[in-house]
Design an enzyme around this catalytic site. Structure first.
Site, mmCIF file in Angstrom:
data_model
loop_
_atom_site.group_PDB
_atom_site.id
_atom_site.type_symbol
_atom_site.label_atom_id
_atom_site.label_comp_id
_atom_site.label_asym_id
_atom_site.label_seq_id
_atom_site.Cartn_x
_atom_site.Cartn_y
_atom_site.Cartn_z
ATOM 1 N N HIS A 106 0.825 -1.206 0.000
ATOM 2 C CA HIS A 106 0.000 0.000 0.000
ATOM 3 C C HIS A 106 0.862 1.260 0.000
ATOM 4 O O HIS A 106 0.588 2.204 -0.726
ATOM 5 C CB HIS A 106 -0.961 -0.011 1.199
ATOM 6 C CG HIS A 106 -2.157 -0.889 0.980
ATOM 7 N ND1 HIS A 106 -2.078 -2.257 1.009
ATOM 8 C CD2 HIS A 106 -3.447 -0.594 0.673
ATOM 9 C CE1 HIS A 106 -3.286 -2.772 0.757
ATOM 10 N NE2 HIS A 106 -4.131 -1.781 0.560
ATOM 11 N N LYS B 141 -9.499 -8.017 7.886
ATOM 12 C CA LYS B 141 -10.196 -8.243 9.153
ATOM 13 C C LYS B 141 -10.188 -6.972 9.980
ATOM 14 O O LYS B 141 -9.319 -6.110 9.798
ATOM 15 C CB LYS B 141 -9.573 -9.404 9.927
ATOM 16 C CG LYS B 141 -8.247 -9.077 10.587
ATOM 17 C CD LYS B 141 -7.805 -10.225 11.462
ATOM 18 C CE LYS B 141 -6.415 -10.014 12.025
ATOM 19 N NZ LYS B 141 -6.357 -9.128 13.194
#
Lengths: 208, 294
Positions: free
Chosen positions: A39, A120
């Site tokens: 990222h 998650k």
């Protein structure tokens, strides 16, 4: 719980708009893993452009563009067998905590037209806004269920940026019936925001 | 006593394999009990069922329960006269071997260069090994694999803390622990277990909050006040409704374990270490050539 939906990747805009918080979704097709290093690399090199592309950056970018267009990024740092022989097999592949990508995820979704983020723990306001705009959804996998989830990974097609290390590399995987639950949808709903608010009220009551 | 050093690497490898792939029975039992507490067909119950399926599969296939095989934390209790340098060498060899066999993910990353060492050996402090000489002929090794997700939601409070109305007493400790659970939401892979240390300095308090997690879940705290507070914090944390994975539900924590240490007059720390449901800890006892595991 709502009925189970089975979807093929890439996701159409219509199918994403049809997904609501609480629905169970099984995904099949090709997806890309990416976590902290990936990222940061995407943002720095191609979106905010705070560093110039180096080495295989441009090649890698060209390769992942079509994979992410309408596709899904999976926050996962797998255990992979066969690394030395380049005969890769996923041994354990549960989700990692997504909130660390909150500063980047929305911009990355918009840039690459990513329609699904799997991880998650849920994400925040910026990602929820991107889910509305792109549109996209946040799909929750069961944290720690790594051996089970690895069974839905049928094949490793390719790996990019292995120099980030095995957990941080971007793995291109073929999955079949990958199990998730929608916890953030494209209509502004977030199960995580809901649970945080409700549990906050409960905490206030416990403090008296 | 004689510890066959050659065999020790193999023994430690088995300890790591067991810890990474086979959830301890006390933790699995708590997870099974919690399935019935969740609403039939809820996302919370679904998550717990998935967790239990994964636990069975990992054990059967000898593959990691969770892909984040965590920081290997070793507590080594050794007889007098055993070389801790030799022990450390064997433990590190076993860790590298376990990584090769995919029981462990390569997890040691150089903080400055970002480079992954590839074998879970990194400098003086990775893996983490604590040695203690004991009055025994056996070598006992406790291992915990603590993942990054749950480590990241750990928290330390300095009392008094006006934000949560916590004074320097057990009621303040309770408030700090419950606040930590709320802050963590599902991100530490709920339902987790809390390790709570009261007192110490910042460093010793964090260490103690992890050491207390080596206690079994069905073990009672010898201090009656702490035992009562453990039960209360567990019950109240579960009233918050964070639930498995943060999906909402009745099971947010499986248990809480507490310990208290002396502190400076000026300091009153409460440290909460969160252990995810994938609570990987195992014990090995070596006598001569033979190792037994629990």
């Amino acid at each position: 719980m709502a009925a189970l939906k089975a979807l093929r990747l890439p996701l159409s805009e219509e199918s994403v708009r049809g997904l609501m918080v609480g629905e169970s979704v099984r995904l099949s097709g090709v997806m890309l893993t990416g976590r902290d290093a990936a990222h940061k690399w995407m943002i720095d090199t191609f979106i905010r452009k705070t560093r110039a592309p180096l080495d295989d950056d441009l090649e890698t970018y060209a390769a992942i563009l079509p994979l992410l267009d309408g596709g899904v990024i999976y926050h996962c740092g797998p255990v992979v067998a066969g690394v030395a022989e380049q005969d890769y097999r996923f041994v354990a592949a549960g989700p990692t905590t997504s909130i660390r990508e909150e500063p980047y995820q929305g911009e990355i979704m918009a840039h690459f037209n990513i329609r699904g983020v799997i991880g998650k723990g849920g994400m925040g306001e910026k990602t929820l806004a991107a889910c509305g705009a792109v549109p996209g959804v946040y799909l929750h996998a069961v944290g720690g269920a790594a051996s089970l989830i690895a069974q839905s990974v049928k094949r490793v097609r390719e790996v990019y940026k292995l120099d980030f290390g095995v957990p941080e590399a971007m793995w291109v995987i073929e999955v079949s019936d990958f199990p998730t639950v929608v916890t953030m949808d494209s209509h502004g709903n977030s199960l995580h925001a809901e649970v945080a608010a409700r549990s906050g009220d409960a905490l206030a009551a416990l403090f008296g | 006593m004689e510890i066959t050093v050659q065999k020790l690497t193999e023994h430690v490898l088995e300890l790591i394999r067991l810890a990474a792939t086979s959830l301890p029975p006390d933790v699995e039992k708590k997870l099974r009990e919690s399935v019935q507490r969740e609403a039939e067909g809820s996302a919370a119950q679904g998550a717990l069922q998935t967790i239990l399926q994964n636990v069975a599969l990992s054990r059967e296939k000898s593959t990691p329960i969770c892909q984040d095989t965590g920081t290997p934390i070793f507590y080594v209790y050794h007889p007098e006269g055993v070389s801790t340098r030799a022990l450390k060498k064997r433990i590190c060899a076993a860790v590298a071997w376990a990584t090769e066999l995919n029981y462990l993910r390569p997890n040691a990353v150089d903080s400055l260069t970002g480079e992954n060492s590839g074998n879970n050996i990194g400098g003086e402090h990775y893996p983490y090994i604590h040695f203690e000489e004991v009055d025994s002929d056996d070598l006992m090794v406790d291992l915990m694999l603590k993942g990054g997700g749950c480590e990241n939601v750990g928290a330390q409070y300095k009392l008094p803390d006006g934000r949560i109305g916590a004074a320097r007493d057990l009621e303040g400790v309770r408030r700090a622990a419950l606040d930590a659970v709320h802050e963590a939401q599902g991100r530490g892979c709920a339902p987790g277990v809390l390790g709570i240390a009261v007192g110490g300095d910042r460093g010793s308090s964090f260490v103690a909050s992890k050491e207390v997690l080596f206690r079994k879940l069905d073990e009672y705290n010898p201090d009656a006040d702490l035992a009562e507070m453990e039960a209360r914090i567990t019950a109240e944390a579960n009233q918050m409704g964070v639930g498995p994975m943060g999906f909402g539900g009745n099971t947010t924590v499986l248990d809480a374990k507490m310990t208290a240490m002396h502190r400076l007059p000026a300091s009153y720390f409460v440290t909460v270490s969160y252990m995810c449901w994938a609570f990987r800890r195992r014990r090995m006892v070596v006598n001569g050539d033979e190792a037994t595991y629990e």
